[in-house]
Design a protein around this motif. Structure first.
Motif, PDB file in Angstrom:
ATOM      1  N   ALA A 256       0.830  -1.200   0.000  1.00  0.00           N
ATOM      2  CA  ALA A 256       0.000   0.000   0.000  1.00  0.00           C
ATOM      3  C   ALA A 256       0.868   1.255   0.000  1.00  0.00           C
ATOM      4  CB  ALA A 256      -0.919   0.003   1.216  1.00  0.00           C
TER       5      ALA A 256
ATOM      6  N   VAL B 131      -2.294   1.086  -4.336  1.00  0.00           N
ATOM      7  CA  VAL B 131      -1.968  -0.254  -3.846  1.00  0.00           C
ATOM      8  C   VAL B 131      -1.543  -1.061  -5.061  1.00  0.00           C
ATOM      9  CG1 VAL B 131      -2.860  -2.382  -2.837  1.00  0.00           C
ATOM     10  CG2 VAL B 131      -3.547  -0.169  -1.890  1.00  0.00           C
TER      11      VAL B 131
ATOM     12  N   GLU C 250      -4.172  -0.096  -8.078  1.00  0.00           N
ATOM     13  CA  GLU C 250      -5.463   0.510  -7.759  1.00  0.00           C
ATOM     14  C   GLU C 250      -5.234   1.813  -7.007  1.00  0.00           C
ATOM     15  OE1 GLU C 250      -7.921  -3.725  -7.239  1.00  0.00           O
ATOM     16  OE2 GLU C 250      -7.776  -2.318  -5.545  1.00  0.00           O
TER      17      GLU C 250
ATOM     18  N   MET D  27      -5.504   4.562  -4.322  1.00  0.00           N
ATOM     19  CA  MET D  27      -6.015   4.556  -2.951  1.00  0.00           C
ATOM     20  C   MET D  27      -7.150   5.550  -2.780  1.00  0.00           C
ATOM     21  SD  MET D  27      -2.764   3.742  -0.480  1.00  0.00           S
ATOM     22  CE  MET D  27      -3.903   3.349   0.853  1.00  0.00           C
TER      23      MET D  27
ATOM     24  N   THR E 139     -10.140   3.169  -2.985  1.00  0.00           N
ATOM     25  CA  THR E 139     -10.362   2.076  -2.024  1.00  0.00           C
ATOM     26  C   THR E 139      -9.935   2.378  -0.590  1.00  0.00           C
ATOM     27  OG1 THR E 139      -8.189   1.116  -2.532  1.00  0.00           O
ATOM     28  CG2 THR E 139     -10.081   0.364  -3.854  1.00  0.00           C
ATOM     29  N   ASP E 140      -9.203   3.475  -0.348  1.00  0.00           N
ATOM     30  CA  ASP E 140      -8.686   3.740   0.998  1.00  0.00           C
ATOM     31  C   ASP E 140      -9.829   3.830   2.010  1.00  0.00           C
ATOM     32  OD1 ASP E 140      -6.746   4.105   2.889  1.00  0.00           O
ATOM     33  OD2 ASP E 140      -6.499   6.249   2.516  1.00  0.00           O
TER      34      ASP E 140
ATOM     35  N   THR F 277     -11.672   1.354   2.982  1.00  0.00           N
ATOM     36  CA  THR F 277     -12.696   0.332   2.739  1.00  0.00           C
ATOM     37  C   THR F 277     -12.119  -1.046   3.070  1.00  0.00           C
ATOM     38  OG1 THR F 277     -12.134  -0.220   0.448  1.00  0.00           O
ATOM     39  CG2 THR F 277     -13.487   1.757   0.814  1.00  0.00           C
TER      40      THR F 277
ATOM     41  N   VAL G  48      -9.252  -2.539   0.494  1.00  0.00           N
ATOM     42  CA  VAL G  48      -8.066  -1.764   0.109  1.00  0.00           C
ATOM     43  C   VAL G  48      -6.903  -2.693  -0.257  1.00  0.00           C
ATOM     44  CG1 VAL G  48      -7.263  -1.490   2.499  1.00  0.00           C
ATOM     45  CG2 VAL G  48      -6.563   0.165   0.730  1.00  0.00           C
TER      46      VAL G  48
END
Length: 252
Positions: A111, A132, A152, A154, A157-158, A160, A163
């Motif tokens: 990450a 990530v 992906e 962040m 998705t950060d 969640t 992530v």
């Protein structure tokens, strides 16, 4: 979970029957009309199912004669299709099941990795924006099949549960299902295939020789607003696998 298309269900059944030896190599399959009656579906469904198995290299059509079980290829055909993401769970695992193999993978995620310029351009973010990244080694019955490096943002998705792609409640699921769980609907995937030669690192992981021919596939997923939400570089060894693309055809 959306129900699998009827022709894919018929194709899976026919595939299993062929693998079980019900029809040997060179044997002629029953007519499409007979199979349609047997499965209780329309003739167009059985025809699409047989067409799918022809694409996979399991069957071959002979003009004016019928459809026959084909001699297995030395290289296995990997079919990339818009239906792959609709079968639930992992598309790779579903693909390997189609070939009678068990699909697994090893992965490592990191990450807060700044996006390199090329990746930032593909994801429509700024260079240095945090992502990530996950490196995958995909296996079939324990043997290496392909490699993939996924990125992906962040910003998507950060904070969640998804992530880290291979951790949390949806570990092992495909990108489409993971993103859907946080309200991101993926509408489109774009793939750009390119030939390449194996580096030392790739050869070591895939069990091939340095310089062997590869197919590199640059894949990017876009949501319903056209925003890129994941991009990946997929590497397939040419010596073992050939890649075929299946496209739906719009009827006038």
């Amino acid at each position: 979970m959306p129900r699998e298309a009827p022709y894919l269900q018929v194709a899976e059944s026919l595939r299993a029957r062929i693998l079980a030896g019900e029809w040997e190599v060179g044997a002629r399959l029953p007519s499409g009309a007979r199979l349609a009656e047997e499965y209780g579906v329309g003739r167009n469904v059985t025809q699409r199912a047989m067409d799918r198995l022809i694409i996979e290299g399991i069957l071959e059509g002979r003009a004016g004669s019928g459809t026959y079980v084909r001699k297995p290829r030395e290289r296995t055909r990997m079919v990339r299709s818009r239906h792959g993401e609709r079968r639930g769970a992992s598309p790779f695992r579903a693909d390997m099941k189609d070939h009678g193999r068990t699909g697994t993978w090893e992965s490592h995620s990191q990450a807060r990795v700044p996006a390199p310029e090329a990746i930032a351009e593909r994801l429509a973010i700024n260079p240095g924006d945090l992502c990530v990244t996950t490196r995958y080694e995909f296996l079939a019955d324990g043997r290496p099949v392909q490699l993939s490096t996924s990125w992906e943002p962040m910003a998507v998705t950060d904070g969640t549960p998804i992530v880290l792609p291979e951790m949390g409640p949806l570990a092992g699921m495909g990108v489409v299902e993971r993103m859907q769980s946080i309200g991101v609907e993926i509408a489109t995937a774009v793939e750009v295939p390119r030939p390449a030669r194996a580096t030392q690192a790739q050869a070591n992981l895939l069990g091939i020789s340095v310089g062997d021919l590869l197919l590199e596939i640059e894949r990017t997923y876009y949501d319903t607003d056209g925003r890129p939400v994941e991009t990946a570089d997929i590497v397939v060894p040419h010596i073992r696998w050939e890649v075929a693309y299946e496209f739906g055809v719009e009827r006038p």
